[in-house]
Structure formats: structure tokens, C-alpha cells
Write an enzyme that holds these catalytic residues in place. Structure first.
Site, mmCIF file in Angstrom:
data_model
loop_
_atom_site.group_PDB
_atom_site.id
_atom_site.type_symbol
_atom_site.label_atom_id
_atom_site.label_comp_id
_atom_site.label_asym_id
_atom_site.label_seq_id
_atom_site.Cartn_x
_atom_site.Cartn_y
_atom_site.Cartn_z
ATOM 1 N N LYS A 28 0.835 -1.214 0.000
ATOM 2 C CA LYS A 28 0.000 0.000 0.000
ATOM 3 C C LYS A 28 0.869 1.263 0.000
ATOM 4 C CE LYS A 28 -2.950 0.601 3.536
ATOM 5 N NZ LYS A 28 -2.737 1.881 4.240
ATOM 6 N N SER A 29 1.889 1.279 0.837
ATOM 7 C CA SER A 29 2.744 2.478 0.922
ATOM 8 C C SER A 29 3.404 2.762 -0.418
ATOM 9 C CB SER A 29 3.839 2.262 1.973
ATOM 10 O OG SER A 29 3.270 2.158 3.253
ATOM 11 N N ARG A 33 2.830 5.963 -3.306
ATOM 12 C CA ARG A 33 3.983 6.765 -3.735
ATOM 13 C C ARG A 33 4.210 6.661 -5.247
ATOM 14 N NH1 ARG A 33 4.220 5.630 1.534
ATOM 15 N NH2 ARG A 33 5.547 6.832 2.965
ATOM 16 N N GLY A 100 -5.059 7.988 5.506
ATOM 17 C CA GLY A 100 -4.148 8.975 6.075
ATOM 18 C C GLY A 100 -2.917 9.156 5.205
ATOM 19 N N SER A 173 6.837 9.233 12.135
ATOM 20 C CA SER A 173 5.804 9.072 11.106
ATOM 21 C C SER A 173 6.391 9.215 9.712
ATOM 22 C CB SER A 173 4.708 10.122 11.313
ATOM 23 O OG SER A 173 3.901 10.183 10.156
ATOM 24 N N GLN A 175 4.567 9.253 7.156
ATOM 25 C CA GLN A 175 3.669 10.141 6.411
ATOM 26 C C GLN A 175 4.123 11.590 6.561
ATOM 27 O OE1 GLN A 175 -0.283 9.250 7.827
ATOM 28 N NE2 GLN A 175 -0.251 7.175 6.980
ATOM 29 N N ASP A 326 1.933 -1.027 11.953
ATOM 30 C CA ASP A 326 0.602 -1.449 11.488
ATOM 31 C C ASP A 326 0.266 -2.879 11.909
ATOM 32 O OD1 ASP A 326 0.124 0.976 10.299
ATOM 33 O OD2 ASP A 326 0.911 0.361 8.358
ATOM 34 N N ARG A 357 -6.174 2.119 17.931
ATOM 35 C CA ARG A 357 -6.018 0.664 17.776
ATOM 36 C C ARG A 357 -5.769 -0.064 19.099
ATOM 37 N NH1 ARG A 357 -3.014 0.537 11.815
ATOM 38 N NH2 ARG A 357 -4.996 0.437 10.673
ATOM 39 N N ARG A 402 -7.555 -3.021 9.590
ATOM 40 C CA ARG A 402 -6.664 -3.938 10.314
ATOM 41 C C ARG A 402 -7.315 -4.485 11.590
ATOM 42 N NH1 ARG A 402 -2.503 -3.475 6.920
ATOM 43 N NH2 ARG A 402 -1.835 -1.390 6.342
HETATM 44 C C1 S3P Z 1 2.514 4.833 6.173
HETATM 45 C C2 S3P Z 1 3.027 5.249 7.376
HETATM 46 C C3 S3P Z 1 2.493 4.809 8.672
HETATM 47 C C4 S3P Z 1 1.579 3.606 8.548
HETATM 48 C C5 S3P Z 1 0.632 3.735 7.402
HETATM 49 C C6 S3P Z 1 1.402 3.876 6.096
HETATM 50 C C7 S3P Z 1 3.133 5.331 4.931
HETATM 51 O O1 S3P Z 1 1.741 5.873 9.239
HETATM 52 O O2 S3P Z 1 0.863 3.422 9.746
HETATM 53 O O3 S3P Z 1 -0.205 2.614 7.301
HETATM 54 O O4 S3P Z 1 2.874 4.744 3.842
HETATM 55 O O5 S3P Z 1 3.898 6.303 4.992
HETATM 56 P P1 S3P Z 1 2.444 7.026 10.115
HETATM 57 O O6 S3P Z 1 3.282 7.846 9.220
HETATM 58 O O7 S3P Z 1 1.304 7.808 10.705
HETATM 59 O O8 S3P Z 1 3.251 6.307 11.156
#
Ligand code: S3P
Length: 447
Positions: A28-29, A33, A100, A173, A175, A326, A357, A402
Site C-alpha cells: 500500500k505504501s 507513492r 491517512g 511518522s 507520512q 501497522d 487501535r 486492520r
Molecule cells: C505509512 C506510514 C504509517 C503507517 C501507514 C502507512 C506510509 O503511518 O501506519 O499505514 O505509507 O507512509 P504514520 O506515518 O502515521 O506512522
């Protein structure tokens, strides 16, 4: 999409053995991107193995709204991007659904373009904190107008003359780190992000792949990542590896289900993502890495998980948290079947995910007969050992994929079925979960 249809309750019944191969979807990440960087690159970027979960589809739609052309042909996604700084102003509100990662990365990417965009999401996303990205984006010169507490819906007015930023992330984070790096792309000069604890590094790897000049080094302050702004990007052919966070579910299901032997092929073991697998091994799981190799610069292996009735609770190292953030929900489900306590410190971030969570799992685990202690940034699951976890309850998934999948995995080994009130959120990250688990031998019904 914020529209949330009628809830789909799902029930998982005791089963076993699970056997066969589990081909889990793309990461997913990395999928998010690929779409965002492809959209920021003139020319055609081709992506195979993209996760076609709702979160990623929402990001694809958002990138189209910012001017990229995106289509899927013969299993490959083709992205014709607009170039760094080339985003058009979207005509409508950008709906990032449950994601998010989607909203925070896109906010970063558009924050240094001279355009305005308004973002929204579902009830879960609209409750999550956005100041963690809008604070650093303000340093570039972007303005944000959201609801109280920095919540969505929120409008970002991009900086017309962005200033380079040096930013130490206050929370671990990826993100936040990625939002700052993406904002740094259309900013002259050097953007620097410092993170005390290393988080997933997919943005750094992919930015380098597209042609950015980016360095990472360890210092007394932590990991220092330096990006040169205004790079010339070259379109890429990207093969998205399979998602270790999705692999976690069939792996954990096999460990707690009598007689199981499951192979989960082609899973990336990037050290910033693989913490769960080492934790399970520390607990005594029969989990092995077969056919270890390198693919696209990442360590990859086939994971083999076998039923492990003698797992023991452990102290999960706090410094491992970022690399398995996660995976704590499904780890807590496994910990219920281990003997002794599994203590998980340093996990405050779990409280601001798609749901709180710790709370969501603790409430469901307790209802299923497991003792759970918790504090603001830690929790402890008191395992009852294999064959002694009652289950037999309905738990809430709180719009969190999840949480839903973790309780369904748990139900494969509880004495009585585990029911989740709504399995619909699973489609955000693992749309084939039910069929894949069913093919292995799981008994999940819709009711
Ligand atoms: C992610 C970063 C994580 C993770 C999310 C995916 C990403 O979040 O929990 O599922 O792809 O950068 P955080 O940046 O809030 O830790």
C-alpha cells in the site's frame, strides 16, 4: 470515498489446517507513492502490481484531479504526469476516503504549488490529526484552514514562493516525513528532514529512483534526510512488491491454526517494515524466510508459517515499533494464544491510526476472554495459550481494516466464532482477503 455503504458483518469460525500459498496484494505504501511521484513526472510511468484497494484508488483519482492522466491497460497502470510543480488546481473537493497516507502525502505534494485544494475523507479520516503535516507545510509558506483540532475537511493554499525547510519530526511518522519531502520537491534549495527513529523509507528510495538527489545519514540527532529541490524526474517502470503488512494476516492465521503450513511468497523484508516477523520468531513461532534474495534493491523472501502451539509472550522492543506499527493489532491477536504476557511499549502512535487501535483491540480482546492492560503508550496482552481462548463475541471494527482482519484471524482459533460488525473497511487495503483466506481453508461467513 467517504460514502460508506451498509455495514457487512463477518464471522470467522474455528478452522484448520490452513494450507497452500497466499499471494497477497501489492504494498500500500509503495502503491500510493508510485501514483504520486508518477503524477509529478513528465512522461509515462508504468506500474505493475499496484494495490487496487480503495485507499490507493482514491489517490489515483486525486492525482487525476490535479492534472495527471492515469489509466489501467492489460494489468499495468500508466501514469502521464504533469512534472514537479505542475499540479493543476482541482475543480472539486479531494476525497481521500479512509487513507491517512493518501491525504497527508498529497497535501505535501501540492503545498508548494500556487494552487488551492480542499480535502475530506470518511468519518475515520476526518477524525485524525492533520496538524502534524500542516505545521511543517506552513514553514514552506503554505496555509491551511481546517476544522477544530486540525481536522479535515481542510483547505490548503499552496505557497507560491516556497522556502526550503529543515524539520525535525516530533512523532515517528513516515507520512509526515514524506509530506515534507514531497513539499521539498518544488522548493528551491535543500529540504532537510530529521527523524529520531527511522520510519519506512519508501519515499527516499523512490525519490532517488525517479532521479532526485537525496541522501540519508545517521547523526546524533537521528536520521538526517537531505533533498535537493526542483529535480528533473525521469519516468519509471515500477514493480510494486507484495505488502508485508498484508502478509501478516495469513502468516499469523497459520501460526494459531492447528496443523497449518502456509507459504506467503515474495514478501519484502525491508528492515523498516519487517519488525513483526522478527517479533513472532522471538515468541517462538515456526516462521522461516525461504529463498532470500534482492529485488529492486529490497530484501525479499518467501515466508513459511506453520502452526506454533508453543509460542511465548515477550517484551516487544520499543525501538522496533516503527518497523511494525501497522502489525500490533494482529500481533495482539496472536499474543492471546501465546503463554504469558506480551508487553508492547512505545506505541502511542497506535492511538491515532484509522481507529485508536489499542482501545479497539483491547475492548474486543477483553470481550473474547483475554486480559489486557493499557496505558497511553503501551499495552500488555495476557496470553491464555492455544486452545483456551473463548471468543464468541461481536466486536466493532471502527472503520479500521486492520482491526476487522485481526479479529477475523483470531476467530480461526478461538473456541467460539468471532464476529466483526463491519468487514467493509478491509477493501481499503486487502480487497481479496476473504477469498485468499477461504482458499487456504479459513471459514469466514458474511453474517
Ligand atoms: C505509512 C506510514 C504509517 C503507517 C501507514 C502507512 C506510509 O503511518 O501506519 O499505514 O505509507 O507512509 P504514520 O506515518 O502515521 O506512522
Amino acid at each position: 470515498m467517504s460514502a460508506h455503504g451498509t455495514p457487512i458483518p463477518m464471522t470467522s469460525h474455528k478452522c484448520g489446517p490452513l494450507s497452500g500459498e497466499a499471494h497477497v496484494p501489492g504494498d500500500k505504501s509503495i502503491s500510493h507513492r508510485s501514483l504520486i511521484l508518477g503524477a509529478m513526472t513528465v512522461g509515462e510511468t508504468r506500474v505493475t502490481g499496484l494495490l487496487e484497494g480503495q485507499d490507493v484508488l482514491d489517490t489515483a483519482k486525486a492525482m487525476q484531479a490535479f492534472g495527471a492522466e492515469i489509466e489501467k491497460k492489460d494489468g499495468t497502470w500508466h501514469i502521464h504526469g504533469v512534472g514537479v510543480g505542475g499540479f493543476a488546481e482541482p475543480e472539486n473537493v479531494i476525497d481521500c476516503g479512509n487513507s491517512g497516507t493518501g491525504v497527508r502525502l498529497i497535501m505535501g505534494a501540492m503545498a508548494t504549488c500556487p494552487i488551492t485544494a480542499t480535502f475530506t475523507g470518511d468519518a475515520s479520516l476526518n477524525g485524525r490529526p492533520m496538524a502534524r503535516v500542516t505545521d511543517p507545510l506552513a514553514l514552506f509558506g503554505a496555509k491551511s484552514y481546517g476544522r477544530a483540532g486540525g481536522r479535515l475537511p481542510m483547505t490548503i493554499v499552496g505557497a507560491a514562493d516556497p522556502l526550503p525547510v529543515r524539520y525535525a519530526t516530533p512523532v515517528p511518522s513516515a507520512q509526515v516525513k514524506s509530506a515534507v519531502l514531497l513539499a521539498g520537491l518544488n522548493t528551491p534549495g535543500e529540504t532537510v528532514v530529521i527523524e529520531r527513529e527511522a520510519t519506512r523509507d519508501h519515499s527516499e528510495r523512490m525519490l532517488a529512483g525517479f532521479g532526485a538527489t537525496i541522501t540519508s545519514e545517521n547523526s546524533d540527532e537521528g536520521r538526517v534526510i537531505t533533498l535537493q529541490g526542483r529535480p528533473e524526474f525521469t519516468p519509471q517502470d515500477i514493480i510494486v512488491p507484495r505488502d508485508p503488512s498484508s502478509a501478516a494476516f495469513p502468516v499469523c492465521a497459520a501460526l494459531i491454526t492447528e496443523g497449518s503450513d502456509v507459504l506467503v511468497p515474495n514478501i519484502g523484508l525491508n528492515p523498516t517494515r519487517a519488525g513483526l516477523f522478527f517479533t513472532l520468531q522471538d515468541m517462538g513461532a515456526d516462521l522461516t524466510f525461504e529463498n532470500m534474495r534482492e529485488e529492486g534493491g529490497e530484501p525479499v523472501a518467501d515466508l513459511r508459517a506453520r502452526f506454533s502451539p508453543d509460542m511465548k509472550g515477550i517484551e516487544v522492543p520499543a525501538e522496533r515499533a516503527a518497523s511494525m506499527i501497522d502489525e500490533y493489532p494482529v500481533l495482539s491477536a496472536v499474543a492471546a494464544f501465546a503463554s504469558g504476557k506480551t508487553h508492547m511499549p512505545g506505541v502511542k502512535e497506535l492511538r491515532v491510526k484509522e481507529s485508536d487501535r489499542i482501545d479497539a483491540m483491547a475492548v474486543g480482546l477483553r470481550a473474547a476472554g483475554i486480559t489486557v492492560d493499557e496505558g497511553e503508550d503501551w499495552w500488555t496482552v495476557h496470553g491464555r495459550g492455544f486452545g483456551d481462548v473463548p471468543g464468541g463475541v461481536t466486536v466493532q471494527s471502527h472503520l479500521d481494516h486492520r482491526i476487522a482482519m485481526s479479529f477475523l484471524v483470531m476467530g480461526m482459533a478461538t473456541e467460539n466464532p468471532m464476529r466483526v460488525d463491519d468487514g467493509q473497511p478491509i477493501a481499503t487495503s486487502f480487497p481479496i482477503f476473504e477469498t485468499l483466506m477461504g482458499d487456504l481453508g479459513a471459514k469466514i461467513t458474511r453474517a
